[in-house]
Design a protein around this motif. Structure first.
Motif, PDB file in Angstrom:
ATOM      1  N   MET A 159       0.850  -1.195   0.000  1.00  0.00           N
ATOM      2  CA  MET A 159       0.000   0.000   0.000  1.00  0.00           C
ATOM      3  C   MET A 159       0.880   1.236   0.000  1.00  0.00           C
ATOM      4  O   MET A 159       1.709   1.407   0.896  1.00  0.00           O
ATOM      5  N   ASP A 160       0.681   2.088  -0.984  1.00  0.00           N
ATOM      6  CA  ASP A 160       1.472   3.315  -1.052  1.00  0.00           C
ATOM      7  C   ASP A 160       0.580   4.523  -0.795  1.00  0.00           C
ATOM      8  O   ASP A 160      -0.126   4.978  -1.684  1.00  0.00           O
ATOM      9  N   GLU A 161       0.596   5.018   0.418  1.00  0.00           N
ATOM     10  CA  GLU A 161      -0.223   6.160   0.833  1.00  0.00           C
ATOM     11  C   GLU A 161      -1.654   6.048   0.325  1.00  0.00           C
ATOM     12  O   GLU A 161      -2.158   6.954  -0.324  1.00  0.00           O
ATOM     13  N   PRO A 162      -2.341   4.954   0.638  1.00  0.00           N
ATOM     14  CA  PRO A 162      -3.675   4.759   0.064  1.00  0.00           C
ATOM     15  C   PRO A 162      -4.720   5.710   0.631  1.00  0.00           C
ATOM     16  O   PRO A 162      -5.805   5.803   0.081  1.00  0.00           O
ATOM     17  N   LEU A 163      -4.394   6.416   1.708  1.00  0.00           N
ATOM     18  CA  LEU A 163      -5.419   7.239   2.356  1.00  0.00           C
ATOM     19  C   LEU A 163      -5.263   8.722   2.092  1.00  0.00           C
ATOM     20  O   LEU A 163      -6.008   9.534   2.629  1.00  0.00           O
ATOM     21  N   SER A 164      -4.284   9.086   1.263  1.00  0.00           N
ATOM     22  CA  SER A 164      -3.992  10.525   1.172  1.00  0.00           C
ATOM     23  C   SER A 164      -5.087  11.333   0.473  1.00  0.00           C
ATOM     24  O   SER A 164      -5.105  12.544   0.571  1.00  0.00           O
ATOM     25  N   MET A 189       1.733  -7.324   5.044  1.00  0.00           N
ATOM     26  CA  MET A 189       1.461  -6.042   4.384  1.00  0.00           C
ATOM     27  C   MET A 189       2.631  -5.086   4.572  1.00  0.00           C
ATOM     28  O   MET A 189       3.178  -4.976   5.666  1.00  0.00           O
ATOM     29  N   VAL A 190       3.005  -4.427   3.484  1.00  0.00           N
ATOM     30  CA  VAL A 190       3.970  -3.336   3.588  1.00  0.00           C
ATOM     31  C   VAL A 190       3.215  -2.067   3.237  1.00  0.00           C
ATOM     32  O   VAL A 190       2.617  -1.963   2.163  1.00  0.00           O
ATOM     33  N   TYR A 191       3.210  -1.136   4.164  1.00  0.00           N
ATOM     34  CA  TYR A 191       2.361   0.045   4.068  1.00  0.00           C
ATOM     35  C   TYR A 191       3.236   1.293   4.113  1.00  0.00           C
ATOM     36  O   TYR A 191       4.018   1.475   5.048  1.00  0.00           O
ATOM     37  N   VAL A 192       3.120   2.121   3.093  1.00  0.00           N
ATOM     38  CA  VAL A 192       3.952   3.325   3.013  1.00  0.00           C
ATOM     39  C   VAL A 192       3.151   4.562   3.400  1.00  0.00           C
ATOM     40  O   VAL A 192       2.015   4.738   2.953  1.00  0.00           O
ATOM     41  N   THR A 193       3.733   5.395   4.227  1.00  0.00           N
ATOM     42  CA  THR A 193       3.118   6.678   4.546  1.00  0.00           C
ATOM     43  C   THR A 193       4.212   7.672   4.925  1.00  0.00           C
ATOM     44  O   THR A 193       5.300   7.276   5.326  1.00  0.00           O
ATOM     45  N   HIS A 194       3.917   8.975   4.755  1.00  0.00           N
ATOM     46  CA  HIS A 194       4.875   9.956   5.270  1.00  0.00           C
ATOM     47  C   HIS A 194       4.398  10.472   6.619  1.00  0.00           C
ATOM     48  O   HIS A 194       5.047  11.295   7.245  1.00  0.00           O
ATOM     49  N   ASP A 195       3.239   9.959   7.057  1.00  0.00           N
ATOM     50  CA  ASP A 195       2.604  10.447   8.282  1.00  0.00           C
ATOM     51  C   ASP A 195       3.023   9.563   9.461  1.00  0.00           C
ATOM     52  O   ASP A 195       2.637   8.405   9.567  1.00  0.00           O
ATOM     53  N   GLN A 196       3.816  10.133  10.357  1.00  0.00           N
ATOM     54  CA  GLN A 196       4.368   9.299  11.423  1.00  0.00           C
ATOM     55  C   GLN A 196       3.299   8.847  12.417  1.00  0.00           C
ATOM     56  O   GLN A 196       3.435   7.810  13.050  1.00  0.00           O
ATOM     57  N   VAL A 197       2.216   9.599  12.541  1.00  0.00           N
ATOM     58  CA  VAL A 197       1.149   9.158  13.444  1.00  0.00           C
ATOM     59  C   VAL A 197       0.476   7.912  12.852  1.00  0.00           C
ATOM     60  O   VAL A 197       0.232   6.924  13.548  1.00  0.00           O
ATOM     61  N   GLU A 198       0.221   7.954  11.550  1.00  0.00           N
ATOM     62  CA  GLU A 198      -0.335   6.786  10.863  1.00  0.00           C
ATOM     63  C   GLU A 198       0.600   5.583  11.035  1.00  0.00           C
ATOM     64  O   GLU A 198       0.161   4.475  11.341  1.00  0.00           O
ATOM     65  N   ALA A 199       1.873   5.828  10.862  1.00  0.00           N
ATOM     66  CA  ALA A 199       2.863   4.751  10.991  1.00  0.00           C
ATOM     67  C   ALA A 199       2.823   4.142  12.387  1.00  0.00           C
ATOM     68  O   ALA A 199       2.776   2.922  12.545  1.00  0.00           O
ATOM     69  N   MET A 200       2.807   5.000  13.395  1.00  0.00           N
ATOM     70  CA  MET A 200       2.880   4.525  14.770  1.00  0.00           C
ATOM     71  C   MET A 200       1.610   3.784  15.182  1.00  0.00           C
ATOM     72  O   MET A 200       1.663   2.850  15.970  1.00  0.00           O
ATOM     73  N   THR A 201       0.447   4.222  14.655  1.00  0.00           N
ATOM     74  CA  THR A 201      -0.793   3.585  15.085  1.00  0.00           C
ATOM     75  C   THR A 201      -1.052   2.281  14.337  1.00  0.00           C
ATOM     76  O   THR A 201      -1.747   1.419  14.837  1.00  0.00           O
ATOM     77  N   MET A 202      -0.505   2.134  13.125  1.00  0.00           N
ATOM     78  CA  MET A 202      -0.836   0.947  12.331  1.00  0.00           C
ATOM     79  C   MET A 202       0.179  -0.174  12.414  1.00  0.00           C
ATOM     80  O   MET A 202      -0.173  -1.344  12.362  1.00  0.00           O
ATOM     81  N   GLY A 203       1.456   0.166  12.505  1.00  0.00           N
ATOM     82  CA  GLY A 203       2.488  -0.824  12.270  1.00  0.00           C
ATOM     83  C   GLY A 203       2.747  -1.777  13.426  1.00  0.00           C
ATOM     84  O   GLY A 203       2.738  -1.364  14.579  1.00  0.00           O
ATOM     85  N   ASP A 204       2.970  -3.057  13.099  1.00  0.00           N
ATOM     86  CA  ASP A 204       3.571  -3.951  14.090  1.00  0.00           C
ATOM     87  C   ASP A 204       4.988  -3.461  14.336  1.00  0.00           C
ATOM     88  O   ASP A 204       5.454  -3.379  15.458  1.00  0.00           O
ATOM     89  N   ARG A 205       5.659  -3.165  13.234  1.00  0.00           N
ATOM     90  CA  ARG A 205       6.952  -2.486  13.302  1.00  0.00           C
ATOM     91  C   ARG A 205       6.949  -1.350  12.285  1.00  0.00           C
ATOM     92  O   ARG A 205       6.214  -1.386  11.301  1.00  0.00           O
ATOM     93  N   VAL A 206       7.808  -0.381  12.545  1.00  0.00           N
ATOM     94  CA  VAL A 206       7.904   0.780  11.676  1.00  0.00           C
ATOM     95  C   VAL A 206       9.351   0.919  11.241  1.00  0.00           C
ATOM     96  O   VAL A 206      10.267   0.857  12.066  1.00  0.00           O
ATOM     97  N   ALA A 207       9.551   1.074   9.926  1.00  0.00           N
ATOM     98  CA  ALA A 207      10.899   1.283   9.398  1.00  0.00           C
ATOM     99  C   ALA A 207      11.025   2.736   8.954  1.00  0.00           C
ATOM    100  O   ALA A 207      10.228   3.216   8.153  1.00  0.00           O
ATOM    101  N   VAL A 208      12.008   3.433   9.506  1.00  0.00           N
ATOM    102  CA  VAL A 208      12.195   4.850   9.184  1.00  0.00           C
ATOM    103  C   VAL A 208      13.315   4.989   8.161  1.00  0.00           C
ATOM    104  O   VAL A 208      14.435   4.519   8.385  1.00  0.00           O
TER     105      VAL A 208
END
Ligand SMILES: Nc1ncnc2c1ncn2[C@@H]1O[C@H](COP(=O)(O)OP(=O)(O)OP(=O)(O)O)[C@@H](O)[C@H]1O
Ligand SMILES: [Mg+2]
Length: 356
Positions: A159-164, A189-208
């Motif tokens: 998913m590449d920023e599917p919610l923008s 699932m690999v989910y891309v976002t530039h929104d760190q809040v989205e990253a923190m709330t969704m990810g099992d792990r987050v890669a920066v």
């Protein structure tokens, strides 16, 4: 379902000397939701497209499960991708949009109908199956795009920023639904976002990522509590961590009235970067520490933040601190802020790496 492995995978675009993705090594577990996050241009989409087979890999390799797919065609990778601008076919109904990939793959009509119906139920799209995309809201269209990916039962979702394209409220709702759905389906699932809040709330792990280089990959809490460098410290967290570059004298650094012994961490260095999260700066009336001159107070309902300046070692620093939402200070007020020395983060002033 399958794991995904990036093994020192790089991508250099023609005409560029710097890799867009630089020796990325990452292991994504079977069934995991991994979020790739970082500022614009850091290589998130390129990393994802390399995995999808839509971008070349110059060196290193990519595996799905045990299979090396580095040179495989996109269609042979058993993945499904949802893009930022998920184009639905306007002349097709929701059901036809969702089933189109299966139709191309030669799946029987009965099978397509069964799968589309099943996924429509999962996503709450049953009543819209006969409609055209233009008769749907943004959120509903987004669900159709998701549905189109899910019906294919791929090994991995990308998913590449599917919610923008969605408004703020719908984005929060939908991100929770996606995370929930992913957990229910158990599909990697690999989910891309530039929104760190989205990253923190969704990810099992987050890669920066930064400038094509992986900085840290960890569960959200660890990223927040133990950022490996100054960049991650400043990127993760909202409002951002306060970072101050301060002089070291006699093995000590003075943060206002509080002195911290840093002789063990910084032998010989003359400067250090001190990091304090906004919520760790407290005004309990008796605090010793920093004096903040308040420029702006931001009231968010359940939270309030004060922004202003402190003077430390003869230099001014912009600071944000959490305020009492029931009784926030006025603009222009001077507030004394204390903090717990054990919670202070320290980074090298030379290369930004975390000091223990
Ligand atoms: N087709 C291309 N040709 C040349 N350079 C490219 C190409 N695609 C991307 N780049 C460059 O590669 C780098 C990484 O781009 P990428 O699209 O992966 O960033 P991103 O992290 O997804 O950013 P954003 O958050 O803005 O979507 C950028 O510097 C970009 O300009
Ligand atoms: Mg991108």
């Amino acid at each position: 379902m399958a794991s995904v492995t990036y093994d020192r995978a790089s991508c250099v675009f023609p005409g560029s000397t710097k890799p867009a993705v630089d020796r990325l090594s990452l292991e994504i577990k079977d069934g995991e939701l991994l979020v790739l996050v970082g500022p614009s241009g850091c290589g998130k989409s390129t990393s994802l497209r390399m995995l999808a087979g839509l971008e070349h890999v110059d060196s290193g390799s990519i595996l799905i499960g045990d299979r090396d797919v580095t040179g495989a065609e996109p269609k042979d990778r058993d993945i499904a991708m949802v893009f930022q601008n998920y184009a639905l076919y306007p002349h097709m109904s929701v059901a036809e949009n969702m089933g189109f990939g299966l139709k191309l793959a030669g799946t029987s009509k009965a099978e397509i109908k069964a799968r589309v119906d099943e996924v429509a139920e999962l996503l709450g799209l049953e009543e819209f199956l006969g409609r055209k995309p233009k008769a749907l809201s943004g959120g509903q269209r987004q669900r159709v795009a998701m549905g189109r990916a899910i019906v294919r039962k791929p090994q991995v979702f990308l998913m590449d920023e599917p919610l923008s394209n969605l408004d703020a409220k719908l984005r929060v709702q939908t991100r929770a639904q996606i995370a929930e759905l992913q957990r229910r389906l158990g599909t990697t699932m690999v989910y891309v976002t530039h929104d760190q809040v989205e990253a923190m709330t969704m990810g099992d792990r987050v890669a920066v990522l930064k400038d094509g280089v992986l900085q840290q990959c960890a569960p959200p809490r660890e990223l927040y509590n133990r950022p490996v460098n100054e960049f991650v410290a400043g990127f993760i967290g909202s409002p951002a961590m306060n970072l101050m570059r301060l002089p070291i004298a006699d093995g000590k650094v003075s943060v206002g009235e509080i002195e911290i012994d840093v002789s063990r961490e910084t032998s010989g260095a003359t400067e250090i970067v001190i990091g304090i999260r906004p919520e760790q700066l407290v005004d309990d009336g008796t605090a010793t520490g920093l004096e903040l001159e308040v420029d702006i107070v931001e009231e968010l309902g359940a939270d309030a933040y004060m922004y202003g300046r402190v003077e430390v070692a003869g230099a001014r620093h912009q600071i944000v601190a959490r305020a009492d939402w029931r009784n926030p200070p006025a603009r222009g007020a001077r507030v004394r802020l204390g903090f717990d020395v054990d919670q202070v983060h320290m980074f090298s002033a030379v290369d930004g790496r975390r000091l223990e």
